[in-house]
Design a protein around this motif. Structure first.
Motif, short mmCIF file in Angstrom:
data_model
loop_
_atom_site.label_atom_id
_atom_site.label_comp_id
_atom_site.label_asym_id
_atom_site.label_seq_id
_atom_site.Cartn_x
_atom_site.Cartn_y
_atom_site.Cartn_z
N GLY A 133 11.70 -4.39 3.10
CA GLY A 133 10.61 -5.30 3.44
C GLY A 133 9.81 -5.70 2.22
O GLY A 133 10.20 -5.46 1.08
N LEU A 134 8.67 -6.32 2.49
CA LEU A 134 7.87 -6.93 1.42
C LEU A 134 7.18 -5.88 0.55
O LEU A 134 6.94 -4.75 0.98
CB LEU A 134 6.80 -7.84 2.04
CG LEU A 134 7.31 -9.08 2.77
CD1 LEU A 134 6.15 -9.80 3.46
CD2 LEU A 134 8.03 -10.02 1.80
N ASN A 135 6.86 -6.31 -0.67
CA ASN A 135 6.09 -5.46 -1.57
C ASN A 135 4.63 -5.41 -1.12
O ASN A 135 4.08 -6.38 -0.64
CB ASN A 135 6.11 -6.04 -2.99
CG ASN A 135 7.16 -5.37 -3.84
OD1 ASN A 135 7.42 -4.16 -3.69
ND2 ASN A 135 7.77 -6.12 -4.73
N THR A 136 4.03 -4.24 -1.32
CA THR A 136 2.61 -4.07 -1.03
C THR A 136 1.94 -3.60 -2.33
O THR A 136 2.60 -3.44 -3.35
CB THR A 136 2.40 -2.97 0.02
OG1 THR A 136 2.74 -1.70 -0.58
CG2 THR A 136 3.27 -3.19 1.24
N GLY A 137 0.67 -3.30 -2.26
CA GLY A 137 -0.01 -2.71 -3.42
C GLY A 137 0.43 -1.27 -3.63
O GLY A 137 0.23 -0.70 -4.70
N GLY A 138 1.02 -0.67 -2.61
CA GLY A 138 1.44 0.74 -2.69
C GLY A 138 1.10 1.44 -1.40
O GLY A 138 -0.04 1.39 -0.94
N MET A 139 2.10 2.09 -0.79
CA MET A 139 1.94 2.71 0.53
C MET A 139 1.76 4.23 0.45
O MET A 139 1.67 4.90 1.47
CB MET A 139 3.16 2.40 1.39
CG MET A 139 3.37 0.92 1.68
SD MET A 139 2.08 0.20 2.71
CE MET A 139 2.43 0.98 4.29
N GLY A 140 1.74 4.74 -0.76
CA GLY A 140 1.58 6.18 -0.92
C GLY A 140 2.11 6.60 -2.27
O GLY A 140 2.75 5.81 -2.96
#
Ligand code: AMP
Ligand code: GLY
Length: 423
Positions: free
Chosen positions: A228-235
């Motif tokens: 899926g898409l990139n985020t700022g960081g999920m953990g």
């Protein structure tokens, strides 16, 4: 000491939490901050790029030090602004000046820096609208996948990786000719794809000396299994289990030292954090990017493992005396799990009440996108809250973070349940 932190995310909450432990701290301010920082510091309603308002506030409150969280104000020259103003120039700013912040502000500048100082990185060439044809030719001579990077800041979306040559050419056209990322893609760096596992190394430098901080790995994609898409960081997880002594030695010799030496040789003053994004190719580190700040959510696992007084450490950065600091690192692993708004990283709603924060035990809650509304903590961003835990290894720490994340709730809350799956 009276300290002002600029920023409003989980990173800034973690920095505030740590600075707050120091007996040297008298008063802490965060501009603009979030609901979490308001519980341990004074939030100030000033934007991170509003330099004149920051100046007025710093003078009015007698601030002794400014710690810059995000890259934007650094790339816009907040440190230089302080040095140029008579009333501000004696106040230390933690974060590099504009010239060195270009390491994050321009991918092409960063690649040229790495080439000049023989720092291992992917082969590349850069292109503008005047040589699109040469860009096509360069792509034709590369193997898939194709990595295209908008030169400038593009809110974390400027890197596109494609498997198909024609799609890669179309993407190049769209970046250069249709200004897909505005002026950020007026120059595009095309580079060789590096196959391996990613990790990040954090360095704190005073421009002369440096300390290597704990490593961390973040999980950027929204979906489980890194889909899926990139985020700022999920953990994030710190330390990175595969970064053993031998590999860390290579990073130190081939990347960290030449980076700090390179900054000196190039006359790029730097007092602050350097975030080095790496890929382990075979057994060798290669640099994929520099950031001129700490990572978010990496800060939420790196900072809790540093046992020193952070005010003292920052004073040493300001006074170019980092060599006098003996960094003490907690041997335990720290993990953080980020809860996010439903729909993120696409569009999402804000203002959802967050329940369960007070029931969390034996973890640290770092607020990201939250605010106080009529005495209630409500969501105010895509990434909402990070839950950090310690453990003997990453599995134990994650178990604790997940146990506590389960106690949190808000409408649409989402988080990744598979952190560490690749380790
Ligand atoms: P960056 O903004 O440069 O960190 O790039 C964003 C993401 O793209 C990185 O975290 C990597 O996952 C990926 N990436 C960047 N450069 C490369 C490369 N040369 N080879 C493989 N993956 C890359
Ligand atoms: N977590 C990635 C970053 O802060 O850039």
């Amino acid at each position: 000491m009276k300290i002002l932190i600029l920023g409003s995310g989980g990173r800034e909450h973690a920095l505030a939490w740590k600075l707050n432990h120091s007996p040297k701290l008298n008063k802490l301010y965060v501009a603009p901050g979030n609901a979490g920082t308001s519980a341990m510091a004074n939030n100030v309603p000033i934007g991170v790029n509003d330099f004149p308002a920051i100046k007025d506030f710093v003078i009015q409150e007698g601030i002794d030090m400014v710690v810059v969280g995000p890259e934007d104000p650094l790339v816009n020259g907040v440190h230089d602004y302080f040095l140029e103003e008579d009333q501000l120039k004696h106040i230390p700013v933690i974060g590099p000046q504009k010239a060195a912040a270009t390491l994050e502000g321009s991918k092409e500048f960063a690649k040229e820096f790495m080439m000049r100082h023989q720092i291992p990185t992917a082969q590349y060439e850069s292109f503008t609208k005047d040589n699109v044809e040469a860009g096509y030719e360069f792509l034709e001579n590369l193997q898939a996948p194709y990595v295209l990077k908008a030169d400038g800041l593009a809110a974390g979306k400027g890197v596109v990786i494609l498997n198909d040559l024609n799609e890669a050419k179309a993407e190049l056209r769209s970046m250069l000719l249709d200004e897909k990322f505005g002026s950020a893609s007026a120059t595009v760096v095309i580079e060789e794809f590096l196959d391996g596992i990613e990790l990040s190394v954090f360095v704190l430098t005073d421009g002369e000396n440096y300390k290597t901080l704990p490593t961390a790995k973040d999980y950027k994609r929204i979906g489980e299994g890194d889909t899926g898409l990139n985020t700022g960081g999920m953990g994030a997880i710190s330390p990175v289990p595969f970064a053993d002594k031998d590999f860390m030695g290579k990073i130190e010799e081939r990347v960290v030292k030449p980076t700090v030496e390179g900054l000196k040789k190039d006359n790029l003053p730097y007092k602050g954090f350097i975030f080095i994004g790496l890929i382990k190719v075979g057994n060798d580190p290669k640099v994929i990017e520099y950031n001129v700040r700490m990572g978010d959510p990496e800060t939420e696992v790196v900072i809790p493992r540093i046992q020193n007084d952070l005010v003292e450490v920052f004073e040493a950065v300001a006074g170019q005396a980092l060599d006098k600091i003996d960094l003490q690192i907690d041997e335990r692993t720290a993990t953080t799990v980020m809860t996010v708004s439903g729909g993120y990283p696409g569009s999402y709603e804000k203002g959802k009440e967050i329940l369960g924060i007070d029931s969390i035990e034996d973890s640290i809650v770092f607020h990201a996108g939250t605010k106080l509304e009529n005495g209630k903590v409500v969501t105010n961003g895509g990434r909402v809250m990070a839950v950090t835990s310690y453990g003997e290894d990453f599995k134990e720490a994650l178990k604790q973070s997940y146990k506590n994340v389960d106690k949190l709730s808000f409408e649409g809350m989402n988080y990744r349940k598979d952190l560490g799956f690749d380790l």
